[in-house]
Scaffold this motif. Sequence first.
Motif: not given
Length: 525
Positions: A409-420
């Motif tokens: 979850d933390r990895l997915a959130e970090a990747a999503a934050q980067q894309a956003a």
Amino acid sequence: MNPSMGLQLLLLAGGAIGVAAVARRKGWPAPLLLVAAGLLVSPLVPSVPLQPELVLYVFLPPLLYSAALDSSYLSLREVKRAVALLSIGLVLFTTAVVGMVVHLMLPALPLALAFALGAIIAPPDAVAAVAVGRRLGLPRRTLTILVGESLFNDATALTAYRVAIGAAVGGTVDLWHSVGQFLYSAAVGVAIGLALAFVLAWLFRHTRDSLVENTLMLLIPFAAYLAAESVHASGVIAVVIVGLYLGNRMHLQGFGTRLVSDAVWKVTDFFLETIVFALIGLQLSTVVQGISGYSPWAVAGYAAVVLAVTLVSRFVWVFAVTYLIKLVRKGHAQPTVQQTVILGWAGMRGVVSLAAAFAIDPRVAERDRAMLLFLTFTTVIGTLLIQGTTFPALIRRLGVSSEREQYEDRLAEAAAQQAALEAGLAELDRLVREAGEPDEIQKQVIDQLREKSWRRSLTAWERLGGGSGQGGAETPSALYRRLRRDMLQAERQVFVRLRDERRLDDEVLRDVMSELDFEEAILER
């Protein structure tokens, strides 16, 4: 309502909230402590009979709606088979097994009433189990199954209960009519829920007023429940469908609505659940008085048998169904033995069972009603105290954990934050190009926007390392939050001092305090 009753309700609410506050402070499961406190004080206070209409029409709809809002429709769809097998199959299986055992044990009790008892105690209430599971890190799939079961099992149980009570009072039962009644109840409940959801979603899109929208949200569960029940459909299903639909579309509403909604439903859940679990324990005196004509050892034996059958029937069903699914769906991801044990032990009963027992048709013989109420009460208390107190230790002993899920979850959130972040910065660059060369002040604003975006993305990546820097040192984001919180506290003290010196009006103080509070809330996130 007379003043003495009002005072009684006030004392009940105040005492229950006090007990829940202690439980939260100590990290104990509040539902279990509330039930235990109710049992202890029940012989010392005036009788507080549980009103079925209060539970079914006041407490149940908002609790169901809040749980549905907080659930994921997409996650529930992934476990729909398991949820259906528990919320329909297990409820009917428990109803049949408990009914047959009770009829054999108490042959004087009509068979229809024995099955009514089975339907009453068949649906578990997952509030306590889910609360403990989330705190101890149960896998998300297991929690989703438990939540889904608790959302839909009441509908099955209440329908079976009505059929059994109707047979007990009328003397006959038509199997095909009962099946048709169940299908009608479910289908019309879904239709009413979807119809209301479409109308409300359209209304919310055109309102854009957080106060009005959240006021309407408080009325929705009652409207859905009453609309369905008025045509003899399932109010439970109607409420759940509305909640799942609107919860899946909360992103279409304004940020103010979402922020207020979260606070409103947290307070509502806490208040209602606190009162409900306290009321369960307070029924001790009422229940015991009803069976005064029976031998204490006999009724204790009956209660122990019903409780044991209830616990065992869940284990039998869960393990049998899991084994059959493994045979049929070879090659697919299957639950582990540990997860199956957790599902089997998460069968704590709640206030809906007690409300159904209190609502038994008055035409049923008083002696039979008292016995059903006693057996329901002891089963509810038994499952809460036995399963509830051992559930945390069982989770730890089996080593069922969601640590891998949390990391993902933390990895997915970090990747999503980067894309956003990249999308946001690209939009900022486009706006700057369209506006032309910025002046000095505009450049400072643009730099602040870039810095804030990078800081949010950095925080997400830092969480992958547990929030600490190298060697356990404080990360830049953690340092920023700590220092900014201290600054905010100093700023608040200045505003309050200026208010006390009458150099600042209270209304102005509230406005600036709100801005500082909102910033601190963002820091906490």
